[in-house]
Design a protein around this motif. Structure first.
Motif, short mmCIF file in Angstrom:
data_model
loop_
_atom_site.label_atom_id
_atom_site.label_comp_id
_atom_site.label_asym_id
_atom_site.label_seq_id
_atom_site.Cartn_x
_atom_site.Cartn_y
_atom_site.Cartn_z
N SER A 181 38.18 -69.44 37.99
CA SER A 181 37.81 -68.36 38.91
C SER A 181 37.88 -67.00 38.22
O SER A 181 36.98 -66.17 38.37
CB SER A 181 38.74 -68.38 40.12
OG SER A 181 38.51 -67.26 40.94
N ARG A 182 38.94 -66.77 37.45
CA ARG A 182 39.08 -65.50 36.72
C ARG A 182 37.97 -65.36 35.68
O ARG A 182 37.41 -64.28 35.50
CB ARG A 182 40.45 -65.43 36.07
CG ARG A 182 41.57 -65.23 37.07
CD ARG A 182 42.94 -65.15 36.39
NE ARG A 182 43.98 -65.17 37.38
CZ ARG A 182 44.83 -66.18 37.57
NH1 ARG A 182 44.77 -67.26 36.80
NH2 ARG A 182 45.75 -66.12 38.51
N GLU A 183 37.65 -66.46 34.99
CA GLU A 183 36.61 -66.42 33.97
C GLU A 183 35.24 -66.13 34.58
O GLU A 183 34.48 -65.31 34.06
CB GLU A 183 36.58 -67.74 33.19
CG GLU A 183 37.78 -67.92 32.28
CD GLU A 183 37.85 -69.32 31.68
OE1 GLU A 183 37.00 -70.18 31.98
OE2 GLU A 183 38.80 -69.54 30.88
N VAL A 184 34.93 -66.77 35.70
CA VAL A 184 33.64 -66.55 36.36
C VAL A 184 33.55 -65.12 36.88
O VAL A 184 32.50 -64.47 36.77
CB VAL A 184 33.42 -67.57 37.50
CG1 VAL A 184 32.25 -67.19 38.39
CG2 VAL A 184 33.23 -68.97 36.94
N THR A 185 34.64 -64.60 37.41
CA THR A 185 34.66 -63.21 37.88
C THR A 185 34.37 -62.25 36.73
O THR A 185 33.54 -61.34 36.85
CB THR A 185 36.01 -62.88 38.53
OG1 THR A 185 36.20 -63.76 39.65
CG2 THR A 185 36.08 -61.44 38.98
N GLN A 206 32.88 -62.91 33.84
CA GLN A 206 31.51 -63.10 33.36
C GLN A 206 30.49 -62.46 34.30
O GLN A 206 29.51 -61.87 33.84
CB GLN A 206 31.22 -64.60 33.22
CG GLN A 206 31.97 -65.25 32.09
CD GLN A 206 31.87 -66.77 32.12
OE1 GLN A 206 31.20 -67.35 32.99
NE2 GLN A 206 32.56 -67.42 31.19
N THR A 207 30.73 -62.55 35.59
CA THR A 207 29.82 -61.96 36.58
C THR A 207 29.82 -60.44 36.46
O THR A 207 28.76 -59.81 36.48
CB THR A 207 30.22 -62.38 38.00
OG1 THR A 207 30.18 -63.81 38.09
CG2 THR A 207 29.30 -61.77 39.05
N LYS A 208 31.00 -59.86 36.31
CA LYS A 208 31.08 -58.40 36.15
C LYS A 208 30.39 -57.96 34.87
O LYS A 208 29.69 -56.95 34.86
CB LYS A 208 32.54 -57.95 36.17
CG LYS A 208 33.15 -58.04 37.55
CD LYS A 208 34.60 -57.58 37.52
CE LYS A 208 35.19 -57.62 38.92
NZ LYS A 208 36.56 -57.10 38.95
N GLN A 209 30.58 -58.72 33.81
CA GLN A 209 29.94 -58.38 32.54
C GLN A 209 28.42 -58.51 32.66
O GLN A 209 27.68 -57.65 32.20
CB GLN A 209 30.46 -59.29 31.44
CG GLN A 209 29.92 -58.95 30.07
CD GLN A 209 30.49 -59.86 28.97
OE1 GLN A 209 31.09 -60.89 29.26
NE2 GLN A 209 30.30 -59.46 27.74
N ALA A 210 27.95 -59.57 33.31
CA ALA A 210 26.51 -59.78 33.46
C ALA A 210 25.87 -58.71 34.33
O ALA A 210 24.71 -58.34 34.13
CB ALA A 210 26.24 -61.16 34.07
N GLY A 211 26.61 -58.18 35.27
CA GLY A 211 26.07 -57.17 36.15
C GLY A 211 26.37 -55.75 35.74
O GLY A 211 26.09 -54.81 36.50
#
Length: 104
Positions: A87-91, A93-98
């Motif tokens: 969950s922390r990793e996906v969060t 990665q999502t912030k970085q992608a956006g």
């Protein structure tokens, strides 16, 4: 890695409640876990009981002096570490992608 079965409740596992459970599971103390989480022991105990009701299993054996994990509790503890890490990793990665399109 073994998969945990999905909870029987209509809702998926609440990650905040899962983090609370993991703290109690690692401390084996509601008092110490509550201090580390900066919440009252009563609030933590209520949250854990709600999680147990949602899953339909006891996660802890409780006595007046001791807390220990049940077999179901040990299973959830082991799976919780993975779920919370992912969950922390996906969060992140999502912030970085956006990053190029932040919310204003």
């Amino acid at each position: 890695m073994q998969s945990l079965p999905l909870p029987t409740a209509a809702e998926p596992l609440n990650l905040y409640r899962l983090a609370q459970f993991l703290e109690v599971a690692e401390q084996l103390s509601f008092t110490q876990a509550a201090r580390r989480l900066h919440i009252t022991q009563q609030a933590l105990s209520t949250s854990i009981r709600r999680l147990e009701r949602e899953l339909g299993v006891l996660l802890f054996e409780r006595t007046t002096r001791r807390v220990s994990l049940t077999r179901a509790g040990r299973t959830l503890r082991d799976g919780s570490r993975t779920l919370l890490t992912v969950s922390r990793e996906v969060t992140a990665q999502t912030k970085q992608a956006g990053a190029l399109h932040p919310v204003r």
